[in-house]
Scaffold this motif. Structure first.
Motif, short mmCIF file in Angstrom:
data_model
loop_
_atom_site.label_atom_id
_atom_site.label_comp_id
_atom_site.label_asym_id
_atom_site.label_seq_id
_atom_site.Cartn_x
_atom_site.Cartn_y
_atom_site.Cartn_z
N ASP A 64 0.84 -1.19 0.00
CA ASP A 64 0.00 0.00 0.00
C ASP A 64 0.88 1.24 0.00
OD1 ASP A 64 -2.45 -1.64 0.42
OD2 ASP A 64 -1.47 -2.05 2.34
N LEU A 65 0.29 2.36 -0.42
CA LEU A 65 1.02 3.62 -0.56
C LEU A 65 0.53 4.64 0.45
CD1 LEU A 65 1.09 4.12 -4.44
CD2 LEU A 65 3.10 4.29 -2.97
N PHE A 66 1.47 5.37 1.03
CA PHE A 66 1.16 6.54 1.82
C PHE A 66 1.96 7.69 1.24
CE2 PHE A 66 2.12 9.43 5.34
CZ PHE A 66 0.84 9.75 5.78
N VAL A 67 1.30 8.81 0.93
CA VAL A 67 1.96 9.94 0.29
C VAL A 67 1.68 11.20 1.10
CG1 VAL A 67 2.25 11.26 -1.85
CG2 VAL A 67 1.63 8.84 -1.96
N THR A 68 2.73 11.94 1.42
CA THR A 68 2.57 13.18 2.18
C THR A 68 2.24 14.34 1.25
OG1 THR A 68 4.95 13.64 2.10
CG2 THR A 68 4.12 12.40 3.99
N ASN A 69 1.40 15.25 1.75
CA ASN A 69 0.95 16.41 0.98
C ASN A 69 1.10 17.68 1.80
OD1 ASN A 69 0.09 14.97 -1.39
ND2 ASN A 69 -1.68 14.25 -0.24
N ILE A 70 0.60 18.80 1.26
CA ILE A 70 0.70 20.07 1.95
C ILE A 70 -0.53 20.33 2.81
CG2 ILE A 70 2.16 21.05 0.14
CD1 ILE A 70 -0.28 22.65 -0.82
N MET A 71 -0.44 21.33 3.67
CA MET A 71 -1.54 21.70 4.55
C MET A 71 -2.83 21.90 3.77
SD MET A 71 0.01 24.34 7.39
CE MET A 71 0.63 25.48 6.17
N SER A 72 -3.92 21.49 4.36
CA SER A 72 -5.29 21.57 3.85
C SER A 72 -5.64 20.43 2.91
CB SER A 72 -5.59 22.91 3.15
OG SER A 72 -5.04 22.95 1.84
N GLU A 73 -4.64 19.77 2.31
CA GLU A 73 -4.94 18.63 1.45
C GLU A 73 -5.11 17.34 2.28
OE1 GLU A 73 -2.58 19.86 -2.66
OE2 GLU A 73 -1.66 18.47 -1.24
N SER A 74 -4.33 17.21 3.33
CA SER A 74 -4.15 16.00 4.14
C SER A 74 -3.28 15.00 3.39
CB SER A 74 -5.46 15.36 4.57
OG SER A 74 -5.97 14.47 3.59
N HIS A 75 -2.53 14.21 4.15
CA HIS A 75 -1.76 13.13 3.55
C HIS A 75 -2.74 12.03 3.13
CE1 HIS A 75 1.14 15.63 5.30
NE2 HIS A 75 1.45 14.94 6.38
N VAL A 76 -2.28 11.14 2.24
CA VAL A 76 -3.22 10.18 1.66
C VAL A 76 -2.73 8.75 1.82
CG1 VAL A 76 -2.19 10.48 -0.64
CG2 VAL A 76 -4.47 9.50 -0.44
N LEU A 77 -3.65 7.85 2.19
CA LEU A 77 -3.39 6.42 2.24
C LEU A 77 -4.10 5.75 1.08
CD1 LEU A 77 -2.47 3.76 3.57
CD2 LEU A 77 -4.52 3.89 5.02
N TYR A 78 -3.32 5.13 0.19
CA TYR A 78 -3.87 4.38 -0.94
C TYR A 78 -3.75 2.88 -0.63
CZ TYR A 78 -3.60 8.59 -3.91
OH TYR A 78 -3.77 9.84 -4.46
N LEU A 79 -4.88 2.18 -0.56
CA LEU A 79 -4.88 0.74 -0.30
C LEU A 79 -4.94 -0.03 -1.61
CD1 LEU A 79 -7.24 0.47 2.81
CD2 LEU A 79 -4.73 0.48 2.74
N ASN A 80 -4.03 -0.97 -1.76
CA ASN A 80 -3.84 -1.75 -2.99
C ASN A 80 -4.75 -2.99 -2.96
OD1 ASN A 80 -2.80 -3.07 -5.23
ND2 ASN A 80 -0.67 -2.97 -4.56
#
Length: 596
Positions: A339-355
């Protein structure tokens, strides 16, 4: 087995945050209230302490700020954890920066040798001068891997400008072979990763590039309040990545065009390598800043196909690209795929992608609790780690803003945030446990790179975090003491409560450290835990290639399965817990590929 001690307490030090060319001392005791810090009288010791100062890991990053708002000032820099001298413990390489207009000198990158634990204290020695790796450049990141299969780990250093490939000579020194190896790139390079994309037994190199910035073309940008600020990535054109094939004899060939990876690109910041569709071949995920991300699926014929859009990982649910800086890659939900976890900028939130096991991903940031925990943060370095050895992968995130935080406007350090630790609660849920994880998670800073590994060989994962214009931090893990007991005071416990295993892979020839191999731990009546031997991921950084398993309360191990990068599958039995073990290719029992 190498057993090393703990007992380090958080050190008192004053951070210096360099902002727009001025060095400003900040008293952390005044600036940062330790909100949520557990009481030592009634609560167990927190799992992490910052041990950089007392262990001798002393380094303060210079981001090169001059008041001209050059874009590279905000994004560096990285770190590497690797055993450069093959003595069994992890050494630390730190990247330095300097003004891109060369208005003041660079003090150079630094290599710290791990001297091990003596009298209960871990210690590092600066060996940069002897090793010959004190590069003076506009540094960004570093990748590690054994490019010539001689059993010693080499380094590739990325910069704003020409990059450097350091070959480890095996005698404590390195040599610059960039020109003869043909792996330079004169543009602004960021993260890099070593992988064996063609499964021929040697490590190739994937390199991300950011945007076409030069000091001469420095643009003037304003924030929403009308104040001068650093420009967003859209102010400059993105530039393509590079893929270099290792042809042996320390020579690489640029196959960027023929492999297809130049067909889609953005402002590249992060890269991670994994087998997303479980076909046995390495694929590549690239995090692009405010431009679509790519998921390069290996077609087994020397070419790649971008399935970022089809996989659901190129854009968010609104069809928009996100900040996309750092990447964590691992089996977060225990269903055998990555699975993928990607960090983002404020207000977007970081994202967890489940495979789903076929390289199709669901955005689970909302139901997992990740969105709520990270919406106010800007993240960079990150990784999955089982910090408490309970068998589930948790998340560490190094946070630090790139735009002025409104409540800090006018202050000397308007980009500071805290790092985060998210505990995997099971059933797809994560809980922010930062407030109970020790003083390092209450200290403000502008965190960037993060590298992961067991620095004191005591069975749990430690973290080196770089600060933009600040001191490096060593988050020494105190969650599980040697032998399984919890906390520094529990070292003599006769009844261990949690157990662990660390696996070192070795092959007699070709890809000597098994980079890209998938390792599974089998136990009766429980799902197999799958991890991968890798050094890539995070942000601008390289981590330990050893594979770590938390075993929880159950110490028994039925077998360890190794799926080597070329497809050979072996089963190793008789493996004992609570130690670092080396599994040599060819010494296990051959097993059918059905283990996949």
């Amino acid at each position: 087995m190498i057993t090393k001690g703990r007992g380090l307490e958080a050190g008192d030090w004053r951070a210096r945050l360099r902002t727009r060319g001025a060095i400003i001392p900040i008293s952390l005791a005044v600036l940062i209230p330790l909100v949520g810090q557990p009481s030592t009288a009634s609560s167990p010791a927190p799992p992490f302490v910052d041990a950089a100062e007392e262990t001798g890991l002393r380094f303060v990053h210079d981001n090169g700020a001059t008041g001209q708002y050059y874009m590279p000032e905000l994004l560096g820099a990285g770190a590497a954890l690797f055993d450069y001298d093959n003595d069994g413990d992890l050494d630390v390489y730190l990247i330095e920066d300097a003004p891109v207009d060369d208005s003041r000198p660079n003090t150079g990158n630094r290599l710290f040798r791990n001297d091990g634990v003596e009298n209960g204290t871990l210690h590092f020695t600066d060996v940069t001068a002897r090793a010959g790796v004190g590069l003076n450049a506009h540094g960004m990141g570093v990748a590690s891997g054994d490019i010539d299969n001689d059993g010693f780990v080499d380094l590739y250093v990325t910069n704003v400008g020409s990059n450097v490939l350091y070959r480890n000579k095996g005698d404590g020194t390195f040599e610059d072979i960039t020109t003869s190896a043909r792996v330079d790139d004169p543009r602004w390079s960021t993260s890099a990763a070593f992988l064996d994309y063609d499964r021929d037994g040697d490590l190739d190199l994937f390199l991300t590039n950011y945007v076409a910035f030069t000091p001469a073309d420095n643009k003037v940008c304003m924030d929403h309040a009308g104040a001068r600020d650093h420009c967003p990535p859209g102010a400059y054109k993105p530039v393509p990545p590079r893929l270099f094939r290792n042809d042996g004899s320390l020579v690489f060939t640029d196959i960027t065009e023929s492999s297809g990876v130049a067909r889609a690109f953005g402002a590249g910041l992060g890269v991670a390598v994994g087998d997303f569709d479980l076909d046995g071949w390495p694929d590549i995920y690239v995090a692009n800043d405010a431009t679509p991300n790519q998921l390069w699926i290996n077609r087994h014929d020397g070419t790649f196909e971008d399935r970022g859009l089809l996989s659901g990982t190129a854009f968010n649910a609104l069809g928009r690209p996100e900040g996309s800086m750092g990447i964590a890659l691992g089996d977060a939900d225990g269903d055998r795929d990555e699975d993928l976890f990607v960090t983002n900028i404020m207000s977007e939130s970081h994202v967890l992608y489940l495979n789903d096991g076929h390289a199709n991903f669901d955005d689970a940031r909302g139901p997992s609790g990740v969105a709520a925990a990270t919406a106010s943060m800007t993240g960079f370095g990150t990784n999955w780690l089982d910090y408490d050895n309970d068998g589930r992968l948790d998340l560490f995130i190094a946070n630090g803003a790139v735009n002025i935080i409104e409540r800090l406007r006018g202050q000397a350090a308007p980009y500071v945030q805290t790092c985060q630790l998210l505990h995997n609660e099971g059933h797809g849920r994560f809980r922010d446990v930062s407030a109970e994880s020790g003083p390092p998670f209450a200290r403000l800073g502008v965190a960037r790179g993060a590298a992961f590994g067991d620095l004191d060989n005591d069975g749990d994962i430690d973290i080196v975090v770089t600060q933009n214009a600040g001191p490096v931090r060593l988050l020494l893990n105190q969650a599980v003491a040697p032998g399984g007991a919890r906390g520094p005071s529990a070292r003599t416990s006769a009844a261990p409560s949690v157990h662990w295993l660390e696996v070192t892979l070795r092959a007699p020839r070709g890809n000597r450290f098994g980079i890209g191999a998938r390792v599974g731990m089998e136990r009766a009546a429980t799902p197999t835990l799958w991890r991968r031997a890798r050094t890539d991921g995070s942000y601008l950084s390289a981590s330990d290639s050893r594979v770590h398993f938390g075993l929880g309360a159950e110490a028994h191990i039925d077998a360890v399965i190794v799926e080597w990068p070329d497809g050979l599958v072996e089963s190793f039995t008789g493996v004992l817990p609570d130690r670092v073990v080396t599994l040599n290719r060819g010494e296990g029992r051959p097993r059918g590929a059905g283990a996949r």
